[in-house]
Design a protein around this motif. Structure first.
Motif, PDB file in Angstrom:
ATOM      1  N   TRP A  29      29.396  30.857  48.650  1.00  0.00           N
ATOM      2  CA  TRP A  29      30.694  31.034  47.996  1.00  0.00           C
ATOM      3  C   TRP A  29      30.502  31.402  46.527  1.00  0.00           C
ATOM      4  O   TRP A  29      31.147  32.317  46.013  1.00  0.00           O
ATOM      5  CB  TRP A  29      31.527  29.766  48.144  1.00  0.00           C
TER       6      TRP A  29
ATOM      7  N   SER B 281      31.399  34.751  57.515  1.00  0.00           N
ATOM      8  CA  SER B 281      31.867  33.499  56.930  1.00  0.00           C
ATOM      9  C   SER B 281      32.075  32.433  58.006  1.00  0.00           C
ATOM     10  O   SER B 281      31.677  31.280  57.839  1.00  0.00           O
ATOM     11  CB  SER B 281      33.167  33.738  56.158  1.00  0.00           C
TER      12      SER B 281
ATOM     13  N   ARG C   8      26.736  26.671  52.189  1.00  0.00           N
ATOM     14  CA  ARG C   8      28.042  27.314  52.125  1.00  0.00           C
ATOM     15  C   ARG C   8      28.515  27.437  50.681  1.00  0.00           C
ATOM     16  O   ARG C   8      29.086  28.453  50.284  1.00  0.00           O
ATOM     17  CB  ARG C   8      29.057  26.533  52.956  1.00  0.00           C
TER      18      ARG C   8
END
Length: 174
Positions: free
Chosen positions: A131, A115, A127
């Motif tokens: 997620w 991450s 990103r």
């Protein structure tokens, strides 16, 4: 098993706050819990997620008695709750449990390291995609009951200044 208490977890519920006593360890059965760092101004950013594959309170594995992070329920579900003292006793009395926890902590640290690397190397859209995939992997439903503000908070951006979030009603990402 007698040491476990089954609880419902509601969206937005804080299971444990940063700098609070590490009294319990939570093992989600369903839903998603975010591990968030809390800044002095009250803002937060997600450091990791926990679903049915793991548990919270790994600091207890190392003897910690306070939490350095907030545990925030993102997707409602249920969890088994165990006192820190019962968790420590279980690790001491059951080597197989201790070995399992050790393996999970290793996997969790790998998640956090990936991450961090992704946050530095990838665009906001990438990103966001990561997620959303992590939430979907841990959730039971195809729909994610989340808001643009939640997405922005977890990604550490401001919702009204970025075009990364899905437009309401379109189901598209620009």
């Amino acid at each position: 098993m007698p040491e476990l208490e089954h609880i419902r977890c509601h969206r937005g519920q804080v299971l444990m706050d940063a700098d609070s006593s590490l009294d319990h360890v939570f093992f989600p059965d369903s839903g998603v819990v975010s591990v968030v760092a809390v800044y002095a101004d009250g803002s937060v950013i997600e450091a990791a997620t926990i679903g049915r594959e793991g548990c919270s309170g790994m600091q207890a594995f190392f003897g910690a008695k306070t939490s350095s992070v907030r545990l925030l329920v993102q997707i409602p579900g249920s969890a088994a709750k165990m006192s820190r003292s019962a968790f420590v006793r279980a690790m001491e009395s059951m080597p197989s449990f201790r070995n399992l926890m050790s393996a999970y902590i290793h996997a969790f640290l790998e998640q956090v390291l990936v991450s961090v690397a992704c946050n530095g190397a990838h665009s906001l859209k990438e990103r966001l995609a990561r997620w959303l995939l992590m939430m979907r992997d841990r959730g039971d439903e195809d729909a994610l009951p989340i808001t643009q503000n939640l997405l922005a908070e977890m990604l550490g951006v401001e919702a009204n200044r970025h075009e990364c979030c899905p437009r309401v009603g379109t189901g598209r990402f620009d």
